[in-house]
Design an enzyme around this catalytic site. Structure first.
Site, PDB file in Angstrom:
ATOM      1  N   CYS A   1      33.713  37.261  53.234  1.00  0.00           N
ATOM      2  CA  CYS A   1      33.404  37.024  51.820  1.00  0.00           C
ATOM      3  C   CYS A   1      34.514  37.615  50.967  1.00  0.00           C
ATOM      4  O   CYS A   1      35.071  38.656  51.302  1.00  0.00           O
ATOM      5  CB  CYS A   1      32.082  37.709  51.484  1.00  0.00           C
ATOM      6  SG  CYS A   1      31.727  37.814  49.727  1.00  0.00           S
ATOM      7  N   ASP A   2      34.797  36.957  49.854  1.00  0.00           N
ATOM      8  CA  ASP A   2      35.900  37.445  49.011  1.00  0.00           C
ATOM      9  C   ASP A   2      35.446  38.328  47.856  1.00  0.00           C
ATOM     10  O   ASP A   2      36.274  38.815  47.097  1.00  0.00           O
ATOM     11  CB  ASP A   2      36.685  36.267  48.438  1.00  0.00           C
ATOM     12  CG  ASP A   2      35.855  35.496  47.425  1.00  0.00           C
ATOM     13  OD1 ASP A   2      34.619  35.428  47.589  1.00  0.00           O
ATOM     14  OD2 ASP A   2      36.433  34.978  46.460  1.00  0.00           O
TER      15      ASP A   2
ATOM     16  N   ARG B   1      25.159  28.534  36.216  1.00  0.00           N
ATOM     17  CA  ARG B   1      26.538  28.637  36.737  1.00  0.00           C
ATOM     18  C   ARG B   1      26.982  27.318  37.388  1.00  0.00           C
ATOM     19  O   ARG B   1      28.134  26.926  37.249  1.00  0.00           O
ATOM     20  CB  ARG B   1      26.618  29.803  37.738  1.00  0.00           C
ATOM     21  CG  ARG B   1      27.979  30.000  38.388  1.00  0.00           C
ATOM     22  CD  ARG B   1      29.047  30.435  37.394  1.00  0.00           C
ATOM     23  NE  ARG B   1      30.377  30.373  37.987  1.00  0.00           N
ATOM     24  CZ  ARG B   1      31.510  30.244  37.305  1.00  0.00           C
ATOM     25  NH1 ARG B   1      31.491  30.196  35.978  1.00  0.00           N
ATOM     26  NH2 ARG B   1      32.663  30.196  37.915  1.00  0.00           N
TER      27      ARG B   1
ATOM     28  N   TYR C   1      26.902  41.571  43.010  1.00  0.00           N
ATOM     29  CA  TYR C   1      25.679  40.835  43.357  1.00  0.00           C
ATOM     30  C   TYR C   1      24.426  41.707  43.328  1.00  0.00           C
ATOM     31  O   TYR C   1      23.316  41.178  43.261  1.00  0.00           O
ATOM     32  CB  TYR C   1      25.820  40.180  44.735  1.00  0.00           C
ATOM     33  CG  TYR C   1      26.653  38.911  44.674  1.00  0.00           C
ATOM     34  CD1 TYR C   1      26.080  37.705  44.298  1.00  0.00           C
ATOM     35  CD2 TYR C   1      28.011  38.922  44.972  1.00  0.00           C
ATOM     36  CE1 TYR C   1      26.833  36.545  44.224  1.00  0.00           C
ATOM     37  CE2 TYR C   1      28.769  37.766  44.898  1.00  0.00           C
ATOM     38  CZ  TYR C   1      28.171  36.581  44.525  1.00  0.00           C
ATOM     39  OH  TYR C   1      28.913  35.432  44.445  1.00  0.00           O
TER      40      TYR C   1
ATOM     41  N   HIS D   1      26.958  40.221  50.028  1.00  0.00           N
ATOM     42  CA  HIS D   1      26.490  40.134  48.637  1.00  0.00           C
ATOM     43  C   HIS D   1      25.408  41.180  48.365  1.00  0.00           C
ATOM     44  O   HIS D   1      24.473  40.941  47.589  1.00  0.00           O
ATOM     45  CB  HIS D   1      25.986  38.711  48.301  1.00  0.00           C
ATOM     46  CG  HIS D   1      27.095  37.703  48.195  1.00  0.00           C
ATOM     47  ND1 HIS D   1      26.921  36.413  47.743  1.00  0.00           N
ATOM     48  CD2 HIS D   1      28.417  37.809  48.472  1.00  0.00           C
ATOM     49  CE1 HIS D   1      28.075  35.762  47.763  1.00  0.00           C
ATOM     50  NE2 HIS D   1      29.005  36.588  48.212  1.00  0.00           N
TER      51      HIS D   1
ATOM     52  N   ARG E   1      23.260  23.028  44.339  1.00  0.00           N
ATOM     53  CA  ARG E   1      23.343  24.395  43.787  1.00  0.00           C
ATOM     54  C   ARG E   1      22.580  24.454  42.462  1.00  0.00           C
ATOM     55  O   ARG E   1      21.851  25.411  42.185  1.00  0.00           O
ATOM     56  CB  ARG E   1      24.819  24.787  43.573  1.00  0.00           C
ATOM     57  CG  ARG E   1      24.993  26.132  42.883  1.00  0.00           C
ATOM     58  CD  ARG E   1      26.462  26.528  42.759  1.00  0.00           C
ATOM     59  NE  ARG E   1      26.609  27.823  42.122  1.00  0.00           N
ATOM     60  CZ  ARG E   1      27.771  28.449  41.948  1.00  0.00           C
ATOM     61  NH1 ARG E   1      28.894  27.895  42.373  1.00  0.00           N
ATOM     62  NH2 ARG E   1      27.825  29.627  41.355  1.00  0.00           N
TER      63      ARG E   1
ATOM     64  N   ASN F   1      28.703  29.698  52.414  1.00  0.00           N
ATOM     65  CA  ASN F   1      27.578  30.500  51.936  1.00  0.00           C
ATOM     66  C   ASN F   1      26.242  29.881  52.332  1.00  0.00           C
ATOM     67  O   ASN F   1      26.214  28.721  52.726  1.00  0.00           O
ATOM     68  CB  ASN F   1      27.658  30.596  50.403  1.00  0.00           C
ATOM     69  CG  ASN F   1      28.396  31.843  49.979  1.00  0.00           C
ATOM     70  OD1 ASN F   1      28.301  32.885  50.619  1.00  0.00           O
ATOM     71  ND2 ASN F   1      29.138  31.732  48.880  1.00  0.00           N
TER      72      ASN F   1
HETATM   73  C1  G6P Z   1      32.319  34.822  44.972  1.00  0.00           C
HETATM   74  C2  G6P Z   1      31.503  34.953  46.204  1.00  0.00           C
HETATM   75  C3  G6P Z   1      31.348  33.617  46.837  1.00  0.00           C
HETATM   76  C4  G6P Z   1      30.759  32.645  45.833  1.00  0.00           C
HETATM   77  C5  G6P Z   1      31.604  32.575  44.594  1.00  0.00           C
HETATM   78  C6  G6P Z   1      30.952  31.699  43.528  1.00  0.00           C
HETATM   79  O1  G6P Z   1      33.612  34.463  45.312  1.00  0.00           O
HETATM   80  O2  G6P Z   1      32.013  35.857  47.130  1.00  0.00           O
HETATM   81  O3  G6P Z   1      30.550  33.756  47.972  1.00  0.00           O
HETATM   82  O4  G6P Z   1      30.643  31.357  46.396  1.00  0.00           O
HETATM   83  O5  G6P Z   1      31.782  33.850  44.091  1.00  0.00           O
HETATM   84  O6  G6P Z   1      31.837  31.505  42.478  1.00  0.00           O
HETATM   85  P1  G6P Z   1      31.597  30.399  41.386  1.00  0.00           P
HETATM   86  O7  G6P Z   1      32.819  30.433  40.541  1.00  0.00           O
HETATM   87  O8  G6P Z   1      31.430  29.091  42.130  1.00  0.00           O
HETATM   88  O9  G6P Z   1      30.364  30.779  40.656  1.00  0.00           O
HETATM   89 MN    MN Z   2      30.808  35.667  49.034  1.00  0.00          MN
END
Ligand code: G6P
Ligand code: MN
Length: 454
Positions: free
Chosen positions: A168-169, A297, A277, A199, A91, A146
């Site tokens: 997706c959350d 991030r 997003y 997103h 990532r 993802n």
């Molecule tokens: C949200 C998105 C996810 C993503 C996450 C990343 O929950 O819906 O798809 O993976 O954010 O969060 P982070 O805390 O890892 O940046």
């Molecule tokens: Mn997501």
């Protein structure tokens, strides 16, 4: 009833297991299996999972950990897939390579998301095939691996009959923030309409107990110049990347900018509430400007959520002391477990899903993978038609959709040209030559993960 978690070594596993265990009666669950390729990492996470099941909740659910597909899937009813191919180290590469070329560096959006997609498509097909071979014939795969948009397009193309629901959350996290901002505690009474790609979407209505919340929400966002609950804004330490406060996970660290960005977008386009997003596409230049190419991030997550969890496990093993706050990374496990309940018990509860359009948005292609509300029952989602969408949103979505489709085709065919077209078409990339430079660096960084491109 057996639930298998693919990506058992994830920082989210403890929270998901707890959500399942708290719903053990409705789910009738007898065994949870953790499945991961990284045995060492998963074994550590299993220490805390075991503690949750057998010390904290004292329930009789059996825990199995495995690195073997047959053991993982045999007779499973539900497969919760949350794999991260290449883990946070990759990532970091996705984010930093894009930024080095002056483009948005993000986990799932732009070039970073496309690189991650190229790593995930074939491992995801493996999950589908193994589940098909070993799990119960009526199994469901709830997939939130993802980049969900690209992964779900690949599923549609390569495994159209798979028993998979891609989810997706983020919209739920946005509704959580809306509820907190509007001081609504019973958020189950909030009903919304939404359309988009994953997103990449918009809320067109948000109602609380039948009353339109949008006017009050617009007013709130304008006054605060951000969409975050006033209570969070007062306590700046709760918003730091490393905070283990109960404030929504999505408000910590560099997430701050996307909530600010919602205000900025709505100053110009106030009608709909945009997904966080969309900032990466509508304010790409500004995002690059406030990003730090040496600290993205991925670094925040590695230094906070991931470190806190594994330090917490080590401390527990050494001293027997538990700090629960480090084990639970947000509430998205609740909603995944609720989705499983809807499928199992045929409740027809309403959720957003990523699914083939088939006319739900009439002015988008029939075969586009769109994110829309659906009622969930034992036969899967029954989509709620959203009607035609305005030209602005439709244009943005078509550009993004075609970029994602080209990426999936390029990945399957091993076509350098198609993948380059996908990168060139993406709205986060300013020119063909920049696209090519990023792609060539991504190919280098992803050796061993990507199919070969010719
Ligand atoms: C949200 C998105 C996810 C993503 C996450 C990343 O929950 O819906 O798809 O993976 O954010 O969060 P982070 O805390 O890892 O940046
Ligand atoms: Mn997501």
């Amino acid at each position: 009833m057996i639930i298998t978690i693919v990506g058992g070594g994830s920082t989210f596993t403890p929270g998901i297991v707890k959500s399942i265990a708290l719903r053990r009666e409705e789910l009738d669950v007898t065994e949870i299996r953790l499945f991961d390729q990284d045995k060492e990492r998963q074994d550590k996470v299993a220490v805390v999972v075991d503690w949750i099941l057998h010390e904290e909740l004292k329930c009789g659910i059996k825990l199995t950990t495995t690195t073997d597909a047959e053991t993982a899937y045999t007779d499973a009813s539900f497969i919760f897939a949350q794999m991260r191919v290449g883990k946070y180290a990759m990532r970091e590469q996705d984010e930093k390579i894009s930024l080095r070329h002056g483009c948005v560096g993000q986990e799932t959006c732009g070039c970073g998301g496309m690189a991650y997609g190229m790593r995930t498509i074939f491992p995801m097909m493996q999950v589908i095939d193994d589940a098909d071979k070993y799990a119960r014939p009526d199994h469901w795969i709830l997939n939130y691996s993802n980049p969900a948009s690209i992964v779900s397009e690949a599923c549609r193309k390569l495994r159209p009959n798979a028993r998979i629901i891609n989810i997706c959350d983020m919209p739920i996290a946005i509704i959580d923030v809306v509820a907190a901002a509007m001081e609504i505690s019973d958020k189950k009474n909030i009903v919304y309409d939404y359309f988009g790609l994953n997103h990449f979407g918009w809320f067109t209505s948000i109602e609380y107990k039948g009353k339109d919340l949008m006017p009050a929400l617009r007013k709130y966002i304008k006054e605060q110049e951000i969409l975050l609950p006033a209570a969070y804004l007062k306590d700046k330490t709760a918003l730091s990347a490393n905070s283990t406060s109960n404030a929504n996970r999505h408000s910590k660290g560099s997430w701050y900018y996307v909530w600010k960005g919602i205000y900025e977008i709505m100053e110009n386009f106030p009608e709909m509430l945009p997904n966080t997003y969309l900032n990466y596409y509508l304010q790409q230049k500004e995002f690059v400007e406030h990003s730090d190419v040496n600290h993205t991030r991925a670094n925040e997550v590695m230094e906070s959520r991931e470190k806190n969890l594994f330090d917490g496990i080590d401390r527990y093993l050494a001293t027997g002391e538990i700090d629960e706050n480090v084990f639970y990374a947000g509430s998205h496990g609740d909603w995944i477990a609720d989705l499983a309940i809807a499928l199992k018990n045929d409740t027809k509860a309403r959720f957003l899903v990523i699914t083939e359009n088939r006319g739900a948005i009439p002015n988008m292609p029939y075969d586009a993978m769109v994110e829309v509300p659906a009622y969930i029952g034992k036969n899967g989602p029954e989509v709620i038609t959203q009607g035609p969408i305005p030209l602005f949103q439709q244009g943005l979505m078509m550009q993004q959709l075609n970029s994602e489709k080209l990426l999936v085709e390029g990945c399957i065919e091993g076509s350098y040209e198609k993948v380059l077209q996908a990168f060139t078409l993406n709205k986060t990339v300013p020119s063909m030559n920049v696209a090519k430079a990023i792609l060539d660096d991504m190919i280098e960084a992803n050796k061993g993960y990507w199919p070969e491109l010719k």
